[in-house]
Design an enzyme around this catalytic site. Structure first.
Site, PDB file in Angstrom:
ATOM      1  N   LYS A  37       5.392   3.626  -5.124  1.00 47.28           N
ATOM      2  CA  LYS A  37       5.108   2.194  -5.233  1.00 47.28           C
ATOM      3  C   LYS A  37       5.011   1.761  -6.707  1.00 47.28           C
ATOM      4  O   LYS A  37       4.973   2.618  -7.611  1.00 47.28           O
ATOM      5  CB  LYS A  37       3.827   1.886  -4.456  1.00 47.28           C
ATOM      6  CG  LYS A  37       3.957   2.156  -2.941  1.00 47.28           C
ATOM      7  CD  LYS A  37       2.660   1.829  -2.204  1.00 47.28           C
ATOM      8  CE  LYS A  37       2.789   2.113  -0.711  1.00 47.28           C
ATOM      9  NZ  LYS A  37       1.516   1.797   0.014  1.00 47.28           N
ATOM     10  N   TYR A  77       7.446  -3.884   6.165  1.00 45.59           N
ATOM     11  CA  TYR A  77       6.055  -3.906   6.632  1.00 45.59           C
ATOM     12  C   TYR A  77       5.865  -4.848   7.822  1.00 45.59           C
ATOM     13  O   TYR A  77       4.749  -5.335   8.039  1.00 45.59           O
ATOM     14  CB  TYR A  77       5.125  -4.302   5.481  1.00 45.59           C
ATOM     15  CG  TYR A  77       4.810  -3.168   4.521  1.00 45.59           C
ATOM     16  CD1 TYR A  77       4.299  -1.944   4.985  1.00 45.59           C
ATOM     17  CD2 TYR A  77       4.982  -3.321   3.146  1.00 45.59           C
ATOM     18  CE1 TYR A  77       3.997  -0.908   4.106  1.00 45.59           C
ATOM     19  CE2 TYR A  77       4.671  -2.285   2.257  1.00 45.59           C
ATOM     20  CZ  TYR A  77       4.180  -1.085   2.758  1.00 45.59           C
ATOM     21  OH  TYR A  77       3.865  -0.059   1.888  1.00 45.59           O
ATOM     22  N   PHE A  85      -4.459  -8.285   5.040  1.00 49.03           N
ATOM     23  CA  PHE A  85      -3.984  -7.700   3.778  1.00 49.03           C
ATOM     24  C   PHE A  85      -2.482  -7.862   3.569  1.00 49.03           C
ATOM     25  O   PHE A  85      -1.948  -7.467   2.537  1.00 49.03           O
ATOM     26  CB  PHE A  85      -4.373  -6.217   3.698  1.00 49.03           C
ATOM     27  CG  PHE A  85      -3.809  -5.352   4.811  1.00 49.03           C
ATOM     28  CD1 PHE A  85      -2.519  -4.849   4.746  1.00 49.03           C
ATOM     29  CD2 PHE A  85      -4.586  -5.061   5.935  1.00 49.03           C
ATOM     30  CE1 PHE A  85      -1.999  -4.055   5.766  1.00 49.03           C
ATOM     31  CE2 PHE A  85      -4.071  -4.264   6.962  1.00 49.03           C
ATOM     32  CZ  PHE A  85      -2.777  -3.769   6.874  1.00 49.03           C
ATOM     33  N   ARG A 113       3.345  13.041   5.125  1.00 51.15           N
ATOM     34  CA  ARG A 113       2.070  12.329   5.329  1.00 51.15           C
ATOM     35  C   ARG A 113       0.890  13.198   4.873  1.00 51.15           C
ATOM     36  O   ARG A 113      -0.040  12.716   4.241  1.00 51.15           O
ATOM     37  CB  ARG A 113       1.882  11.938   6.813  1.00 51.15           C
ATOM     38  CG  ARG A 113       2.888  10.958   7.372  1.00 51.15           C
ATOM     39  CD  ARG A 113       2.674   9.524   7.022  1.00 51.15           C
ATOM     40  NE  ARG A 113       1.425   8.953   7.440  1.00 51.15           N
ATOM     41  CZ  ARG A 113       1.130   7.656   7.291  1.00 51.15           C
ATOM     42  NH1 ARG A 113       2.017   6.818   6.741  1.00 51.15           N
ATOM     43  NH2 ARG A 113      -0.026   7.191   7.663  1.00 51.15           N
ATOM     44  N   THR A 119      -4.552   7.004   4.019  1.00 49.53           N
ATOM     45  CA  THR A 119      -4.143   5.684   3.532  1.00 49.53           C
ATOM     46  C   THR A 119      -5.093   5.171   2.451  1.00 49.53           C
ATOM     47  O   THR A 119      -4.644   4.640   1.435  1.00 49.53           O
ATOM     48  CB  THR A 119      -4.105   4.688   4.710  1.00 49.53           C
ATOM     49  OG1 THR A 119      -3.187   5.183   5.690  1.00 49.53           O
ATOM     50  CG2 THR A 119      -3.673   3.313   4.263  1.00 49.53           C
ATOM     51  N   ARG A 130      -2.672  10.999  -2.945  1.00 50.15           N
ATOM     52  CA  ARG A 130      -3.617   9.881  -3.042  1.00 50.15           C
ATOM     53  C   ARG A 130      -5.012  10.367  -3.435  1.00 50.15           C
ATOM     54  O   ARG A 130      -5.737   9.691  -4.163  1.00 50.15           O
ATOM     55  CB  ARG A 130      -3.652   9.122  -1.716  1.00 50.15           C
ATOM     56  CG  ARG A 130      -2.401   8.270  -1.467  1.00 50.15           C
ATOM     57  CD  ARG A 130      -2.271   7.896  -0.004  1.00 50.15           C
ATOM     58  NE  ARG A 130      -1.283   6.851   0.258  1.00 50.15           N
ATOM     59  CZ  ARG A 130      -0.912   6.491   1.478  1.00 50.15           C
ATOM     60  NH1 ARG A 130      -1.420   7.102   2.550  1.00 50.15           N
ATOM     61  NH2 ARG A 130      -0.012   5.534   1.649  1.00 50.15           N
ATOM     62  N   ASN A 140      -2.316   2.598  -3.559  1.00 50.96           N
ATOM     63  CA  ASN A 140      -2.319   3.983  -3.061  1.00 50.96           C
ATOM     64  C   ASN A 140      -1.024   4.744  -3.329  1.00 50.96           C
ATOM     65  O   ASN A 140      -0.738   5.759  -2.701  1.00 50.96           O
ATOM     66  CB  ASN A 140      -2.742   4.030  -1.587  1.00 50.96           C
ATOM     67  CG  ASN A 140      -1.775   3.317  -0.661  1.00 50.96           C
ATOM     68  OD1 ASN A 140      -0.752   2.799  -1.107  1.00 50.96           O
ATOM     69  ND2 ASN A 140      -2.078   3.310   0.617  1.00 50.96           N
ATOM     70  N   HIS A 143       4.323   5.484  -0.223  1.00 44.98           N
ATOM     71  CA  HIS A 143       4.546   5.223   1.200  1.00 44.98           C
ATOM     72  C   HIS A 143       5.303   6.395   1.801  1.00 44.98           C
ATOM     73  O   HIS A 143       6.175   6.978   1.167  1.00 44.98           O
ATOM     74  CB  HIS A 143       5.399   3.951   1.383  1.00 44.98           C
ATOM     75  CG  HIS A 143       5.927   3.797   2.782  1.00 44.98           C
ATOM     76  ND1 HIS A 143       5.193   3.216   3.797  1.00 44.98           N
ATOM     77  CD2 HIS A 143       7.100   4.194   3.352  1.00 44.98           C
ATOM     78  CE1 HIS A 143       5.903   3.262   4.921  1.00 44.98           C
ATOM     79  NE2 HIS A 143       7.060   3.841   4.686  1.00 44.98           N
ATOM     80  N   GLU A 154      13.337   2.769   8.709  1.00 49.37           N
ATOM     81  CA  GLU A 154      13.104   2.469   7.299  1.00 49.37           C
ATOM     82  C   GLU A 154      14.220   3.015   6.401  1.00 49.37           C
ATOM     83  O   GLU A 154      14.621   2.353   5.440  1.00 49.37           O
ATOM     84  CB  GLU A 154      11.737   3.040   6.870  1.00 49.37           C
ATOM     85  CG  GLU A 154      10.585   2.321   7.565  1.00 49.37           C
ATOM     86  CD  GLU A 154       9.230   2.982   7.348  1.00 49.37           C
ATOM     87  OE1 GLU A 154       9.157   3.991   6.608  1.00 49.37           O
ATOM     88  OE2 GLU A 154       8.236   2.482   7.903  1.00 49.37           O
TER      89      GLU A 154
HETATM   90  P1  DAT Z   1       0.125   4.021   5.282  1.00 50.01           P
HETATM   91  O1  DAT Z   1       0.679   3.486   3.989  1.00 50.01           O
HETATM   92  O2  DAT Z   1      -0.791   5.183   5.044  1.00 50.01           O
HETATM   93  O3  DAT Z   1       1.176   4.293   6.304  1.00 50.01           O
HETATM   94  P2  DAT Z   1      -0.484   1.642   6.837  1.00 50.01           P
HETATM   95  O4  DAT Z   1       0.911   1.719   7.341  1.00 50.01           O
HETATM   96  O5  DAT Z   1      -1.579   1.549   7.842  1.00 50.01           O
HETATM   97  O6  DAT Z   1      -0.818   2.874   5.879  1.00 50.01           O
HETATM   98  O7  DAT Z   1      -0.612   0.391   5.880  1.00 50.01           O
HETATM   99  C1  DAT Z   1       0.426   0.081   4.959  1.00 50.01           C
HETATM  100  C2  DAT Z   1      -0.188  -0.238   3.633  1.00 50.01           C
HETATM  101  O8  DAT Z   1      -0.979  -1.421   3.763  1.00 50.01           O
HETATM  102  C3  DAT Z   1      -1.159   0.818   3.118  1.00 50.01           C
HETATM  103  O9  DAT Z   1      -0.496   1.816   2.388  1.00 50.01           O
HETATM  104  C4  DAT Z   1      -2.077   0.008   2.273  1.00 50.01           C
HETATM  105  C5  DAT Z   1      -2.139  -1.316   2.971  1.00 50.01           C
HETATM  106  N1  DAT Z   1      -3.297  -1.412   3.864  1.00 50.01           N
HETATM  107  C6  DAT Z   1      -3.444  -0.857   5.080  1.00 50.01           C
HETATM  108  N2  DAT Z   1      -4.621  -1.135   5.623  1.00 50.01           N
HETATM  109  C7  DAT Z   1      -5.268  -1.910   4.718  1.00 50.01           C
HETATM  110  C8  DAT Z   1      -6.535  -2.517   4.663  1.00 50.01           C
HETATM  111  N3  DAT Z   1      -7.398  -2.414   5.667  1.00 50.01           N
HETATM  112  N4  DAT Z   1      -6.845  -3.228   3.560  1.00 50.01           N
HETATM  113  C9  DAT Z   1      -5.978  -3.352   2.530  1.00 50.01           C
HETATM  114  N5  DAT Z   1      -4.760  -2.796   2.517  1.00 50.01           N
HETATM  115  C10 DAT Z   1      -4.416  -2.080   3.584  1.00 50.01           C
HETATM  116 MG    MG Z   2       2.432   3.062   7.372  1.00 52.54          MG
END
Ligand code: DAT
Ligand code: MG
Length: 177
Positions: A37, A77, A85, A113, A119, A130, A140, A143, A154
């Protein structure tokens, strides 16, 4: 033109193509999309992050530097659309250049992962990307697709088929049984 059973040749061809696709899908290797990122690029962590993935034994079959536009960010996304968020997430992922890659191989999704860590970096285990390099969920660093199905979706969003490279690693048998 008609086949022996009197069915149109097109029906036969369609069925053959469907079967071919199923067989090909069964044979195809699992793929996962990684995104280093904007914070990873800005902080000079492209090398250290890729090193960890390489050292784990993961195989890259695609890699490029790019900037994600809003349309692509929203598609990528889409599952998070409507969440509080989401606007900040789109702003963050489009805020600077990223490195996107494709990792291919058995259990690619799960291994990536696990290497990334949780996350929220605040609760990511030490030893994970992370857990070692980040402190907040909104920064973080990396991805990784969350399932083989997400991986396929994706990878297709970010890479043309001809951008993926098929090659054999000379040390493959020391990494995979
Ligand atoms: P990951 O990136 O581990 O797959 P995710 O798909 O649940 O996690 O979410 C995508 C991204 O969105 C994540 O990397 C960071 C952000 N995110 C997720 N949950 C969040 C939250 N509760 N508050 C702020 N950002 C969040
Ligand atoms: Mg995800």
């Amino acid at each position: 033109m008609r086949t022996g059973e009197g069915r149109p040749a097109t029906a036969f061809l369609c069925e053959s193509f469907t079967l071919y696709k199923e067989v090909f899908h069964f044979m195809a290797q699992e793929q996962t999309l990684i995104i280093l990122k904007p914070d990873a690029v800005q902080r000079g962590l492209i090398g250290p992050i890729l090193t960890r993935l390489e050292q784990r034994g993961l195989k890259l079959v695609g890699l490029k530097l790019m900037q994600i536009n809003e349309d692509l960010a929203r598609k990528h996304y889409a599952a998070h659309e409507g969440k509080p968020f989401f606007p900040g997430l789109v702003e963050y992922i489009t805020s600077g250049p990223v490195v996107v890659g494709v990792i291919e191989g058995k259990d690619a999704v799960q291994v990536v992962r696990n290497t990334m860590g949780a996350t929220n970096p605040a609760s990511a285990a030490p030893g994970t990307i992370r857990g070692d390099f980040a402190v907040e969920i909104g920064r973080n660093l990396i991805h990784g697709s969350d399932s083989p199905e997400s991986g396929a979706r994706e990878v297709a969003l970010f890479f043309k088929e001809e951008e993926l490279v098929r090659y054999e690693r000379s040390n493959e048998r020391w990494i995979r049984e």
